[in-house]
Design a protein around this motif. Structure first.
Motif, short mmCIF file in Angstrom:
data_model
loop_
_atom_site.label_atom_id
_atom_site.label_comp_id
_atom_site.label_asym_id
_atom_site.label_seq_id
_atom_site.Cartn_x
_atom_site.Cartn_y
_atom_site.Cartn_z
N ASP A 25 42.66 -18.32 8.95
CA ASP A 25 43.11 -18.23 10.34
C ASP A 25 44.55 -17.74 10.44
N ASP A 26 45.20 -17.50 9.29
CA ASP A 26 46.58 -17.00 9.31
C ASP A 26 46.65 -15.47 9.40
N GLY A 27 45.52 -14.78 9.24
CA GLY A 27 45.49 -13.34 9.30
C GLY A 27 45.25 -12.72 7.93
N PHE A 28 44.69 -11.51 7.93
CA PHE A 28 44.30 -10.85 6.69
C PHE A 28 45.49 -10.53 5.79
N VAL A 47 36.95 -10.86 5.09
CA VAL A 47 36.81 -10.52 6.51
C VAL A 47 37.61 -11.57 7.26
N ALA A 48 38.77 -11.17 7.77
CA ALA A 48 39.72 -12.13 8.33
C ALA A 48 40.32 -11.60 9.63
N PRO A 49 40.91 -12.48 10.44
CA PRO A 49 41.50 -12.03 11.71
C PRO A 49 42.64 -11.05 11.52
N ASN A 50 42.87 -10.22 12.53
CA ASN A 50 43.94 -9.23 12.45
C ASN A 50 45.30 -9.80 12.85
N LYS A 51 45.33 -11.08 13.22
CA LYS A 51 46.59 -11.75 13.55
C LYS A 51 46.41 -13.24 13.31
N ASP A 52 47.47 -13.99 13.51
CA ASP A 52 47.42 -15.43 13.32
C ASP A 52 46.59 -16.07 14.43
N TYR A 53 45.52 -16.77 14.03
CA TYR A 53 44.68 -17.49 14.98
C TYR A 53 44.69 -18.99 14.69
N GLY A 96 44.77 -22.79 15.03
CA GLY A 96 44.40 -23.64 16.16
C GLY A 96 43.26 -23.09 16.99
N ALA A 97 42.59 -22.04 16.51
CA ALA A 97 41.51 -21.43 17.29
C ALA A 97 40.24 -22.26 17.27
N SER A 98 40.16 -23.22 16.37
CA SER A 98 38.98 -24.06 16.22
C SER A 98 37.74 -23.19 16.05
N ASN A 99 36.61 -23.60 16.65
CA ASN A 99 35.33 -22.90 16.42
C ASN A 99 35.02 -21.85 17.48
N SER A 100 36.03 -21.41 18.22
CA SER A 100 35.77 -20.49 19.33
C SER A 100 35.22 -19.15 18.85
N LEU A 101 34.26 -18.63 19.61
CA LEU A 101 33.71 -17.29 19.40
C LEU A 101 34.12 -16.40 20.57
N THR A 102 34.33 -15.13 20.31
CA THR A 102 34.72 -14.17 21.34
C THR A 102 33.46 -13.59 21.98
N LEU A 103 33.26 -13.91 23.26
CA LEU A 103 32.05 -13.49 23.96
C LEU A 103 32.32 -12.59 25.15
N GLU A 149 39.92 -1.73 -0.41
CA GLU A 149 38.55 -1.58 -0.87
C GLU A 149 37.63 -2.68 -0.37
N ASN A 150 38.13 -3.88 -0.30
CA ASN A 150 37.26 -5.00 0.08
C ASN A 150 37.92 -5.94 1.09
N ILE A 151 38.86 -5.42 1.86
CA ILE A 151 39.57 -6.25 2.84
C ILE A 151 39.39 -5.65 4.24
N TYR A 152 38.86 -6.47 5.15
CA TYR A 152 38.58 -6.04 6.52
C TYR A 152 39.22 -7.01 7.49
N SER A 153 39.73 -6.47 8.58
CA SER A 153 40.27 -7.32 9.64
C SER A 153 39.44 -7.16 10.90
N VAL A 154 39.43 -8.23 11.70
CA VAL A 154 38.66 -8.26 12.95
C VAL A 154 39.59 -8.72 14.07
N ASN A 155 39.47 -8.12 15.23
CA ASN A 155 40.27 -8.54 16.37
C ASN A 155 39.62 -9.74 17.06
N GLY A 156 39.41 -10.78 16.29
CA GLY A 156 38.76 -11.97 16.80
C GLY A 156 39.14 -13.19 16.00
N THR A 157 38.50 -14.29 16.32
CA THR A 157 38.83 -15.58 15.74
C THR A 157 38.27 -15.72 14.32
#
Length: 260
Positions: free
Chosen positions: A22-25, A46-52, A54-61, A72-80
């Motif tokens: 949750d600290d970011g990729f 596969v990790a968030p693109n920024k510090d999240y 305290g996001a708990s179990n939230s999903l982006t809907l 090669e094997n590191i991906y970031s997501v604009n989500g929790t």
């Protein structure tokens, strides 16, 4: 886009390890964890693109998610954190991972912290998707000994790989921020407790508007023997098995009169 697991070392097996946090990729704790896990199996991050935090179990809907490849094997997501693991397991990866490892968090996740923690939530998302999972945190904000936490995580995952324990599990691991030679061992623990959180902090922004900061977590209430807090205080790593079922059976028995 289906992402194939990439093998980082020629000596690693075909065990597939999904890493998130949750600290970011870009976080140093994640890098230390990925390096340790690459000695055990095939790692995909596969990790968030920024510090999240305290996001708990939230999903982006309310919006689509975007995945960016950085190495090669590191991906970031604009989500929790939960988004990252959910996305990876349910569509991004060409094969489901054998285990999800979340961390290494820069700061403890003990007691009630586990409810709010994005680090724990990433592991829990894997668990709820039928993948064994563990969350690992370094119990200080200084981040001096990520290698110690990485070593503990590696030992747990290696034992899983060897078949020492099986089935679906969710483990929450906290490691004191000490040199590996000063680690007092590993204890199987229960969650400790904190006192009530401190009040919000009220202040003014540059435009004169009243704004609020969420107050600090409450001080430790129960750090007795057998708790995660107690283990870390004594320079031991704490391993707490968690479950998702929040049913309070005892209270249910007391309120049977509400049944119609």
């Amino acid at each position: 886009m289906a992402v194939a697991h990439d093998k980082k070392t020629s000596g690693s097996s075909d065990m597939k390890i999904l890493i998130s946090n949750d600290d970011g990729f870009f976080a140093p704790g994640l890098r230390a964890l990925a390096d340790a896990m690459s000695e055990i199996g095939d790692v995909t991050v596969v990790a968030p693109n920024k510090d999240y935090s305290g996001a708990s179990n939230s999903l982006t809907l309310d919006r689509p998610l975007v995945v960016n490849r950085h190495e090669e094997n590191i991906y970031s997501v604009n989500g929790t954190p939960a988004d990252c693991v959910h996305l990876a397991i349910t569509g991004l990866l060409s094969e489901a991972p054998d285990i999800v490892v979340s961390g290494i968090n820069n700061g403890a996740n003990m007691g009630e912290d586990t409810i709010y923690s994005g680090t724990v939530a990433a592991a829990m998302e894997g668990f709820m998707l039928d993948v064994p999972a563990l969350a690992i945190s370094l119990a200080s904000k200084y981040g001096a000994h990520f290698s110690t936490a990485a070593s503990v995580a590696a030992e747990v995952v290696a034992k899983f790989k060897m078949g020492k324990f099986n089935g679906k599990f969710l483990l929450n691991i906290n490691v004191p921020d000490v040199d590996i030679n000063d680690l007092g061992g590993v204890q199987i623990t229960r969650l400790g407790t904190r006192n009530k959180a401190h009040g919000v902090v009220e202040t003014k922004n540059p435009r004169g508007q009243t704004v609020y900061w969420i107050g600090a977590a409450g001080d430790v209430k129960d750090a007795s023997g057998g708790t995660d807090f107690g283990a870390v205080v004594n320079n031991c790593a704490s391993i707490t098995p968690l479950q998702v079922d929040l049913t309070d059976t005892a209270s249910g028995n007391q309120i049977e009169f509400l049944s119609l």
